[in-house]
Design a protein around this motif. Structure first.
Motif, PDB file in Angstrom:
ATOM      1  N   VAL A   1       0.871  -1.176   0.000  1.00 18.20           N
ATOM      2  CA  VAL A   1       0.000   0.000   0.000  1.00 18.20           C
ATOM      3  C   VAL A   1       0.908   1.226   0.000  1.00 18.20           C
ATOM      4  CG1 VAL A   1      -1.740   1.298   1.283  1.00 18.20           C
ATOM      5  CG2 VAL A   1      -1.800  -1.199   1.271  1.00 18.20           C
ATOM      6  N   ILE A   2       0.713   2.134  -0.939  1.00 13.97           N
ATOM      7  CA  ILE A   2       1.561   3.313  -1.068  1.00 13.97           C
ATOM      8  C   ILE A   2       0.799   4.532  -0.559  1.00 13.97           C
ATOM      9  CG2 ILE A   2       3.116   4.564  -2.608  1.00 13.97           C
ATOM     10  CD1 ILE A   2       3.530   1.533  -2.755  1.00 13.97           C
ATOM     11  N   ILE A   3       1.381   5.258   0.392  1.00 11.20           N
ATOM     12  CA  ILE A   3       0.699   6.410   0.989  1.00 11.20           C
ATOM     13  C   ILE A   3       1.631   7.621   1.009  1.00 11.20           C
ATOM     14  CG2 ILE A   3      -0.557   7.284   3.001  1.00 11.20           C
ATOM     15  CD1 ILE A   3      -1.011   4.404   3.864  1.00 11.20           C
ATOM     16  N   PRO A   4       1.264   8.716   0.345  1.00 16.89           N
ATOM     17  CA  PRO A   4       2.054   9.949   0.446  1.00 16.89           C
ATOM     18  C   PRO A   4       1.749  10.661   1.760  1.00 16.89           C
ATOM     19  CG  PRO A   4       0.194  10.280  -1.028  1.00 16.89           C
ATOM     20  CD  PRO A   4       0.127   8.848  -0.586  1.00 16.89           C
ATOM     21  N   VAL A   5       2.802  11.113   2.478  1.00 12.36           N
ATOM     22  CA  VAL A   5       2.599  11.745   3.786  1.00 12.36           C
ATOM     23  C   VAL A   5       3.585  12.899   3.983  1.00 12.36           C
ATOM     24  CG1 VAL A   5       1.863   9.549   4.829  1.00 12.36           C
ATOM     25  CG2 VAL A   5       4.245  10.287   5.053  1.00 12.36           C
ATOM     26  N   SER A   6       3.312  13.693   4.983  1.00  7.31           N
ATOM     27  CA  SER A   6       4.296  14.623   5.525  1.00  7.31           C
ATOM     28  C   SER A   6       4.299  14.429   7.033  1.00  7.31           C
ATOM     29  CB  SER A   6       3.973  16.078   5.179  1.00  7.31           C
ATOM     30  OG  SER A   6       4.826  16.953   5.894  1.00  7.31           O
ATOM     31  N   ALA A   7       5.305  13.726   7.537  1.00  2.28           N
ATOM     32  CA  ALA A   7       5.378  13.482   8.979  1.00  2.28           C
ATOM     33  C   ALA A   7       5.568  14.786   9.737  1.00  2.28           C
ATOM     34  CB  ALA A   7       6.522  12.518   9.281  1.00  2.28           C
ATOM     35  N   LYS A   8       6.353  15.692   9.182  1.00  4.06           N
ATOM     36  CA  LYS A   8       6.620  16.972   9.838  1.00  4.06           C
ATOM     37  C   LYS A   8       5.353  17.802   9.986  1.00  4.06           C
ATOM     38  CE  LYS A   8       9.567  21.077   9.386  1.00  4.06           C
ATOM     39  NZ  LYS A   8      10.571  21.755   8.536  1.00  4.06           N
ATOM     40  N   GLU A   9       4.495  17.749   8.972  1.00  2.00           N
ATOM     41  CA  GLU A   9       3.260  18.540   8.980  1.00  2.00           C
ATOM     42  C   GLU A   9       2.045  17.737   9.445  1.00  2.00           C
ATOM     43  OE1 GLU A   9       3.338  21.695   8.450  1.00  2.00           O
ATOM     44  OE2 GLU A   9       5.427  21.787   7.784  1.00  2.00           O
ATOM     45  N   ASN A  10       2.268  16.479   9.866  1.00  2.00           N
ATOM     46  CA  ASN A  10       1.171  15.603  10.297  1.00  2.00           C
ATOM     47  C   ASN A  10       0.113  15.430   9.217  1.00  2.00           C
ATOM     48  OD1 ASN A  10       1.683  14.647  13.032  1.00  2.00           O
ATOM     49  ND2 ASN A  10       1.598  16.785  13.615  1.00  2.00           N
ATOM     50  N   PHE A  11       0.550  15.390   7.965  1.00  2.00           N
ATOM     51  CA  PHE A  11      -0.396  15.276   6.857  1.00  2.00           C
ATOM     52  C   PHE A  11      -0.568  13.829   6.417  1.00  2.00           C
ATOM     53  CE2 PHE A  11      -1.305  15.008   2.295  1.00  2.00           C
ATOM     54  CZ  PHE A  11      -2.511  15.689   2.243  1.00  2.00           C
ATOM     55  N   ASN A  12      -1.817  13.373   6.364  1.00  2.00           N
ATOM     56  CA  ASN A  12      -2.220  12.054   5.864  1.00  2.00           C
ATOM     57  C   ASN A  12      -1.767  10.901   6.770  1.00  2.00           C
ATOM     58  OD1 ASN A  12      -3.864  10.870   3.935  1.00  2.00           O
ATOM     59  ND2 ASN A  12      -2.168  10.311   2.587  1.00  2.00           N
ATOM     60  N   LEU A  13      -1.428  11.210   8.007  1.00  2.00           N
ATOM     61  CA  LEU A  13      -1.022  10.136   8.918  1.00  2.00           C
ATOM     62  C   LEU A  13      -2.209   9.272   9.325  1.00  2.00           C
ATOM     63  CD1 LEU A  13       1.634  11.818  11.248  1.00  2.00           C
ATOM     64  CD2 LEU A  13       1.859  10.894   8.931  1.00  2.00           C
ATOM     65  N   GLU A  14      -3.431   9.855   9.261  1.00  2.00           N
ATOM     66  CA  GLU A  14      -4.615   9.043   9.585  1.00  2.00           C
ATOM     67  C   GLU A  14      -4.791   7.910   8.579  1.00  2.00           C
ATOM     68  OE1 GLU A  14      -5.881  12.254   6.773  1.00  2.00           O
ATOM     69  OE2 GLU A  14      -4.683  12.201   8.616  1.00  2.00           O
ATOM     70  N   SER A  15      -4.340   8.115   7.333  1.00  2.00           N
ATOM     71  CA  SER A  15      -4.405   7.038   6.336  1.00  2.00           C
ATOM     72  C   SER A  15      -3.438   5.916   6.680  1.00  2.00           C
ATOM     73  CB  SER A  15      -4.079   7.593   4.936  1.00  2.00           C
ATOM     74  OG  SER A  15      -5.040   8.531   4.527  1.00  2.00           O
ATOM     75  N   VAL A  16      -2.255   6.285   7.170  1.00  2.00           N
ATOM     76  CA  VAL A  16      -1.281   5.277   7.612  1.00  2.00           C
ATOM     77  C   VAL A  16      -1.865   4.474   8.768  1.00  2.00           C
ATOM     78  CG1 VAL A  16       1.026   4.901   8.565  1.00  2.00           C
ATOM     79  CG2 VAL A  16       0.659   6.709   6.869  1.00  2.00           C
ATOM     80  N   LEU A  17      -2.423   5.171   9.754  1.00  2.00           N
ATOM     81  CA  LEU A  17      -3.013   4.500  10.916  1.00  2.00           C
ATOM     82  C   LEU A  17      -4.161   3.591  10.504  1.00  2.00           C
ATOM     83  CD1 LEU A  17      -3.155   4.094  13.953  1.00  2.00           C
ATOM     84  CD2 LEU A  17      -4.564   6.160  14.102  1.00  2.00           C
ATOM     85  N   SER A  18      -4.988   4.043   9.567  1.00  2.00           N
ATOM     86  CA  SER A  18      -6.120   3.237   9.108  1.00  2.00           C
ATOM     87  C   SER A  18      -5.650   1.948   8.436  1.00  2.00           C
ATOM     88  CB  SER A  18      -6.973   4.055   8.135  1.00  2.00           C
ATOM     89  OG  SER A  18      -8.016   3.275   7.591  1.00  2.00           O
ATOM     90  N   GLU A  19      -4.626   2.060   7.601  1.00  2.00           N
ATOM     91  CA  GLU A  19      -4.096   0.870   6.922  1.00  2.00           C
ATOM     92  C   GLU A  19      -3.454  -0.098   7.911  1.00  2.00           C
ATOM     93  OE1 GLU A  19      -4.593  -0.042   3.957  1.00  2.00           O
ATOM     94  OE2 GLU A  19      -5.350   1.782   3.015  1.00  2.00           O
ATOM     95  N   ILE A  20      -2.743   0.449   8.898  1.00  2.00           N
ATOM     96  CA  ILE A  20      -2.137  -0.405   9.920  1.00  2.00           C
ATOM     97  C   ILE A  20      -3.222  -1.121  10.712  1.00  2.00           C
ATOM     98  CG2 ILE A  20      -0.879  -0.355  12.120  1.00  2.00           C
ATOM     99  CD1 ILE A  20       0.836   1.912  10.897  1.00  2.00           C
ATOM    100  N   SER A  21      -4.209  -0.366  11.170  1.00  2.00           N
ATOM    101  CA  SER A  21      -5.269  -0.937  12.018  1.00  2.00           C
ATOM    102  C   SER A  21      -6.014  -2.073  11.319  1.00  2.00           C
ATOM    103  CB  SER A  21      -6.255   0.158  12.425  1.00  2.00           C
ATOM    104  OG  SER A  21      -5.610   1.172  13.143  1.00  2.00           O
ATOM    105  N   SER A  22      -6.244  -1.915  10.016  1.00  2.00           N
ATOM    106  CA  SER A  22      -7.002  -2.933   9.284  1.00  2.00           C
ATOM    107  C   SER A  22      -6.190  -4.212   9.051  1.00  2.00           C
ATOM    108  CB  SER A  22      -7.458  -2.366   7.936  1.00  2.00           C
ATOM    109  OG  SER A  22      -6.360  -2.127   7.080  1.00  2.00           O
ATOM    110  N   ARG A  23      -4.860  -4.127   9.258  1.00  2.00           N
ATOM    111  CA  ARG A  23      -4.000  -5.286   8.993  1.00  2.00           C
ATOM    112  C   ARG A  23      -3.404  -5.908  10.250  1.00  2.00           C
ATOM    113  NH1 ARG A  23      -4.357  -2.233   4.715  1.00  2.00           N
ATOM    114  NH2 ARG A  23      -4.064  -3.075   2.622  1.00  2.00           N
ATOM    115  N   LEU A  24      -3.740  -5.381  11.413  1.00  2.00           N
ATOM    116  CA  LEU A  24      -3.235  -5.968  12.660  1.00  2.00           C
ATOM    117  C   LEU A  24      -3.820  -7.358  12.861  1.00  2.00           C
ATOM    118  CD1 LEU A  24      -3.484  -3.061  15.280  1.00  2.00           C
ATOM    119  CD2 LEU A  24      -1.386  -4.081  14.377  1.00  2.00           C
TER     120      LEU A  24
END
Length: 292
Positions: A144-167
């Motif tokens: 799964v490819i997700i563009p993010v900006s960790a510094k700006e907290n951008f699109n991190l909810e998409s990362v969390l959503s993908e992680i949560s669905s695969r735990l």
């Protein structure tokens, strides 16, 4: 149903792995500087909810080792690949996508879920990001490819959503109120090492190792004694500075950061010693926590 798993974060130096983990955990657990090889250890950050627990693991940046310390750092990376429930591979819009291509090939062969975060999109443009997403999708089709900006907290909810669905379904691995596997002593040493990385240039920070010799909690403050090990006498002189000015400046910055992290006053003593073999000696590396 309770879900829990280990999300191991890997990638090349300076792509923002530590910034991303700190943002996902909500605590500053890994030190962050503009210099490469900032992370030396494998550091866990734990996020728990009523029906889930995510154990993030930050790792050193992938490199070709030049001495035993770096070999051990790469062992941390390889072990993280081997015991992950989910791999979170961090790249960015700056580095060449095919850097350390052997690890890209490893990603394509993994059986566990792989999430690729393309970081630093805040300093890029949409066309470049789309091009990078296509490149990664071609090399690691199952990811799964997700563009993010960790510094700006951008699109991190998409990362969390993908992680949560695969735990995977599993009980919690740690107490629900625990947020890391490291103790306060470790964070004191990392905070001081961060200030060395920030205050000294060139090879000096990479020649240094911090050891906390004393860590005592009093009624109103922590009393901490720290030793900074360097490889050569000339480096000791640079660390100390004229009349002790450089060491005082670094120690003061570290103390202020420790007080913020520990939420308590800190009395910090710093010393500098020469140990010419610490990066190569198995015994010393074991003492400093680098030998698995």
């Amino acid at each position: 149903m309770h879900r829990a798993g280990f999300v191991n974060i890997i990638g090349n130096p300076n792509v923002g792995k530590s910034t991303l983990m700190n943002a996902l955990v909500g605590e500053k657990l890994s030190i962050v500087t503009a210099k490469a090889q900032t992370t030396r250890h494998r550091i866990m950050g734990i996020v728990s909810g009523e029906d889930y627990q995510i154990v993030y693991s930050d790792t050193p940046g992938i490199l070709k080792p030049n001495y035993r310390l770096q070999e051990n750092m790469m062992n941390f990376v390889d072990s993280a690949i081997g015991d992950a429930d989910i791999i979170l591979y961090v790249t960015d819009t700056v580095e060449k996508a095919d850097k350390n291509v052997e690890y890209v090939e490893k990603l394509s062969r993994l059986e566990c879920p792989v999430i690729i975060a393309i970081n630093k999109i805040d300093i890029s443009d949409q066309a470049k990001v789309v091009e990078l997403m296509d490149w990664w999708k071609e090399r690691v089709p199952k990811a799964v490819i997700i563009p993010v900006s960790a510094k700006e907290n951008f699109n991190l909810e998409s990362v969390l959503s993908e992680i949560s669905s695969r735990l995977p379904e599993a009980p919690a691995w740690f107490d629900k109120d625990q947020f890391t596997d490291r103790n306060l002593r470790f964070f004191a040493s990392e905070i001081l090492r961060e200030k060395i990385l920030e205050n000294y240039s060139e090879e000096i920070p990479y020649s240094c190792q911090v050891e906390i010799e004393e860590f005592r909690e009093g009624a109103d403050r922590y009393e901490i004694s720290a030793v900074i090990y360097v490889l050569r006498d000339s480096q000791k002189g640079i660390i100390i500075g004229k009349g002790g000015s450089a060491l005082k400046r670094t120690g003061t910055a570290a103390r202020i950061e420790m007080e913020d992290f520990f939420q308590k006053k800190v009395f910090l003593r710093t010393f500098v010693k020469v140990d010419p073999d610490w990066r190569e000696s198995r015994r010393e590396l074991r003492r400093f926590g680098y030998e698995q």
